[in-house]
Design an enzyme around this catalytic site. Structure first.
Site, PDB file in Angstrom:
ATOM      1  N   HIS A   1     -39.117  58.574  38.137  1.00  0.00           N
ATOM      2  CA  HIS A   1     -37.891  59.475  38.303  1.00  0.00           C
ATOM      3  C   HIS A   1     -36.482  58.744  38.727  1.00  0.00           C
ATOM      4  O   HIS A   1     -36.677  57.473  39.423  1.00  0.00           O
ATOM      5  CB  HIS A   1     -38.316  60.416  39.595  1.00  0.00           C
ATOM      6  CG  HIS A   1     -37.155  61.439  40.159  1.00  0.00           C
ATOM      7  ND1 HIS A   1     -35.942  61.150  40.575  1.00  0.00           N
ATOM      8  CD2 HIS A   1     -36.938  62.819  39.576  1.00  0.00           C
ATOM      9  CE1 HIS A   1     -35.260  62.361  40.533  1.00  0.00           C
ATOM     10  NE2 HIS A   1     -35.959  63.449  40.040  1.00  0.00           N
TER      11      HIS A   1
ATOM     12  N   ASN B   1     -39.829  69.736  41.599  1.00  0.00           N
ATOM     13  CA  ASN B   1     -40.041  68.455  42.155  1.00  0.00           C
ATOM     14  C   ASN B   1     -39.239  68.724  43.840  1.00  0.00           C
ATOM     15  O   ASN B   1     -38.198  68.835  43.798  1.00  0.00           O
ATOM     16  CB  ASN B   1     -39.193  67.441  41.455  1.00  0.00           C
ATOM     17  CG  ASN B   1     -39.077  66.233  42.102  1.00  0.00           C
ATOM     18  OD1 ASN B   1     -39.871  65.826  43.244  1.00  0.00           O
ATOM     19  ND2 ASN B   1     -38.261  65.359  41.652  1.00  0.00           N
TER      20      ASN B   1
ATOM     21  N   GLU C   1     -34.432  58.734  40.950  1.00  0.00           N
ATOM     22  CA  GLU C   1     -34.389  58.274  42.334  1.00  0.00           C
ATOM     23  C   GLU C   1     -35.120  57.249  42.708  1.00  0.00           C
ATOM     24  O   GLU C   1     -34.642  56.265  43.351  1.00  0.00           O
ATOM     25  CB  GLU C   1     -34.641  59.495  43.208  1.00  0.00           C
ATOM     26  CG  GLU C   1     -33.461  60.505  43.117  1.00  0.00           C
ATOM     27  CD  GLU C   1     -33.799  61.952  43.686  1.00  0.00           C
ATOM     28  OE1 GLU C   1     -34.846  62.070  43.967  1.00  0.00           O
ATOM     29  OE2 GLU C   1     -33.075  62.795  43.075  1.00  0.00           O
TER      30      GLU C   1
ATOM     31  N   GLU D   1     -34.005  63.603  32.182  1.00  0.00           N
ATOM     32  CA  GLU D   1     -33.266  63.896  33.031  1.00  0.00           C
ATOM     33  C   GLU D   1     -32.081  63.170  33.119  1.00  0.00           C
ATOM     34  O   GLU D   1     -31.952  61.892  33.674  1.00  0.00           O
ATOM     35  CB  GLU D   1     -34.048  63.590  34.434  1.00  0.00           C
ATOM     36  CG  GLU D   1     -35.398  64.597  34.555  1.00  0.00           C
ATOM     37  CD  GLU D   1     -35.542  65.033  35.976  1.00  0.00           C
ATOM     38  OE1 GLU D   1     -35.635  66.199  36.333  1.00  0.00           O
ATOM     39  OE2 GLU D   1     -35.629  64.173  36.652  1.00  0.00           O
TER      40      GLU D   1
ATOM     41  N   GLY E   1     -35.348  70.485  40.590  1.00  0.00           N
ATOM     42  CA  GLY E   1     -35.526  69.923  42.058  1.00  0.00           C
ATOM     43  C   GLY E   1     -34.941  71.160  42.886  1.00  0.00           C
ATOM     44  O   GLY E   1     -35.834  71.781  43.354  1.00  0.00           O
ATOM     45  N   GLY E   2     -33.919  71.085  43.205  1.00  0.00           N
ATOM     46  CA  GLY E   2     -33.147  71.965  44.348  1.00  0.00           C
ATOM     47  C   GLY E   2     -33.598  73.449  44.161  1.00  0.00           C
ATOM     48  O   GLY E   2     -34.099  73.970  45.071  1.00  0.00           O
TER      49      GLY E   2
ATOM     50  N   GLY F   1     -29.129  66.989  40.860  1.00  0.00           N
ATOM     51  CA  GLY F   1     -28.670  67.328  42.139  1.00  0.00           C
ATOM     52  C   GLY F   1     -26.938  67.685  42.064  1.00  0.00           C
ATOM     53  O   GLY F   1     -26.542  67.625  43.289  1.00  0.00           O
TER      54      GLY F   1
ATOM     55  N   LYS G   1     -39.204  66.622  46.009  1.00  0.00           N
ATOM     56  CA  LYS G   1     -38.630  65.396  46.657  1.00  0.00           C
ATOM     57  C   LYS G   1     -39.188  65.309  48.135  1.00  0.00           C
ATOM     58  O   LYS G   1     -40.282  65.772  48.480  1.00  0.00           O
ATOM     59  CB  LYS G   1     -37.227  65.339  46.576  1.00  0.00           C
ATOM     60  CG  LYS G   1     -36.682  65.838  45.123  1.00  0.00           C
ATOM     61  CD  LYS G   1     -35.131  65.602  44.985  1.00  0.00           C
ATOM     62  CE  LYS G   1     -34.628  65.962  43.323  1.00  0.00           C
ATOM     63  NZ  LYS G   1     -33.534  65.386  43.134  1.00  0.00           N
TER      64      LYS G   1
ATOM     65  N   SER H   1     -30.259  69.899  37.692  1.00  0.00           N
ATOM     66  CA  SER H   1     -29.626  71.234  37.975  1.00  0.00           C
ATOM     67  C   SER H   1     -29.950  72.630  37.116  1.00  0.00           C
ATOM     68  O   SER H   1     -28.953  73.530  36.795  1.00  0.00           O
ATOM     69  CB  SER H   1     -27.933  71.165  37.871  1.00  0.00           C
ATOM     70  OG  SER H   1     -27.642  69.976  38.760  1.00  0.00           O
TER      71      SER H   1
HETATM   72  C1  PEP Z   1     -34.805  66.528  39.900  1.00  0.00           C
HETATM   73  O1  PEP Z   1     -34.853  65.691  40.866  1.00  0.00           O
HETATM   74  O2  PEP Z   1     -35.893  66.104  38.893  1.00  0.00           O
HETATM   75  C2  PEP Z   1     -33.988  67.346  39.509  1.00  0.00           C
HETATM   76  C3  PEP Z   1     -33.913  67.788  38.306  1.00  0.00           C
HETATM   77  O3  PEP Z   1     -33.206  67.861  40.519  1.00  0.00           O
HETATM   78  P1  PEP Z   1     -32.133  69.068  40.382  1.00  0.00           P
HETATM   79  O4  PEP Z   1     -32.753  70.307  39.699  1.00  0.00           O
HETATM   80  O5  PEP Z   1     -32.014  69.256  42.068  1.00  0.00           O
HETATM   81  O6  PEP Z   1     -30.968  68.412  39.698  1.00  0.00           O
END
Ligand code: PEP
Length: 247
Positions: free
Chosen positions: A92, A9, A94, A164, A231-232, A170, A11, A210
């Site tokens: 999600h 993802n 966010e 999640e 994500g990251g 994040g 973002k 994460s």
């Molecule tokens: C996400 O945004 O779905 C996510 C899991 O982010 P991260 O891996 O950065 O925690």
């Protein structure tokens, strides 16, 4: 047998050039079978990525729940279909937190995605306070039951759920393998309550929060964790390749 998924993802990251560069860099290095490798990219570059993608698959991060109309700035399901994407993230945390994507909207988006032959990746998860006060299961039960209320589908492989935990997104704080398995197993039980055990056993449930190249192997080794929504750590091409190779 559920085919695992590694979905990135991105973002609100990567310009068109950066994203194309990424695809060109990773595509021929990904496992050709055994795992669905997906990047969920910003809407404005989806078509460019689909055109260049071979092994890698492309998904969207959001979609409006209406067919068309006066929804300034929104992207309709038909517009997404038109880009050639196969997946769309729904609910999600966010979007739930910043754009009022509540359970009713999530439910409508899932139905609309399936109507347009898009595979929804439905995100659920508790926040820190809810975890610390022992409400994780209550939150998941409420989110899953509301998200899937009246949702019908023929092929369970077309529906994906991502557990999640908000406290892990994040933050660099990953759920333990036991926490991830407990929640994903519980989600499968909830889905079994709605659709029956046979169907629930075919729905892919991902962990997100994460996830990185160090913890991916242990997390996806859990029996009810069918992959990751990342994500990251999905932004870097080498990391993405390594994450996909964990399967
Ligand atoms: C996400 O945004 O779905 C996510 C899991 O982010 P991260 O891996 O950065 O925690």
């Amino acid at each position: 047998m559920r085919k695992p998924i590694l979905a990135g993802n991105w973002k609100m990251n990567k310009t068109r050039d950066e994203a194309i560069q990424f695809i060109l860099q990773v595509d021929n290095k990904l496992p050709k079978s055994g795992v669905d490798c997906i990047v969920c990219a910003p809407a404005i570059i989806l078509r460019d990525l689909v055109k260049r993608a071979d092994t890698i698959q492309v998904g969207a991060q959001n979609m409006n729940e209406n067919d068309k109309g006066a929804y300034t700035g929104e992207i309709s399901p038909l517009m997404l279909k038109d880009t050639g994407v196969k997946y769309v993230i729904v609910g999600h945390s966010e979007r739930r937190a910043y754009y009022n994507e509540n359970d009713a909207v999530v439910n409508a988006k899932i139905k609309k995605a399936l109507e347009f032959d898009l595979k929804p990746i439905v995100c659920v998860g508790e926040n820190l306070e809810e975890r610390e006060t022992g409400k994780m299961q209550d939150v998941l039960k409420s989110e899953i039951n509301k998200a899937f209320d009246g949702v019908v589908f023929e092929d369970p492989a077309n529906v994906i759920v991502a557990y999640e935990p908000i406290w892990a997104i994040g933050t660099g704080k990953t759920a333990t393998t036991e926490q991830a398995e407990e929640a994903c197993k519980y989600i499968r039980e909830l889905l079994a309550g709605i659709y029956g055990v046979k169907t629930a056993d075919k729905i892919r449930i991902l962990y997100g929060g994460s996830m990185n190249t160090k913890n991916v192997n242990d997390l996806v080794a859990q029996p009810d964790v069918d992959g990751g929504l990342v994500g990251g750590a999905s932004l870097d091409a080498d990391n993405f390749i390594a994450l996909c190779k964990a399967f």
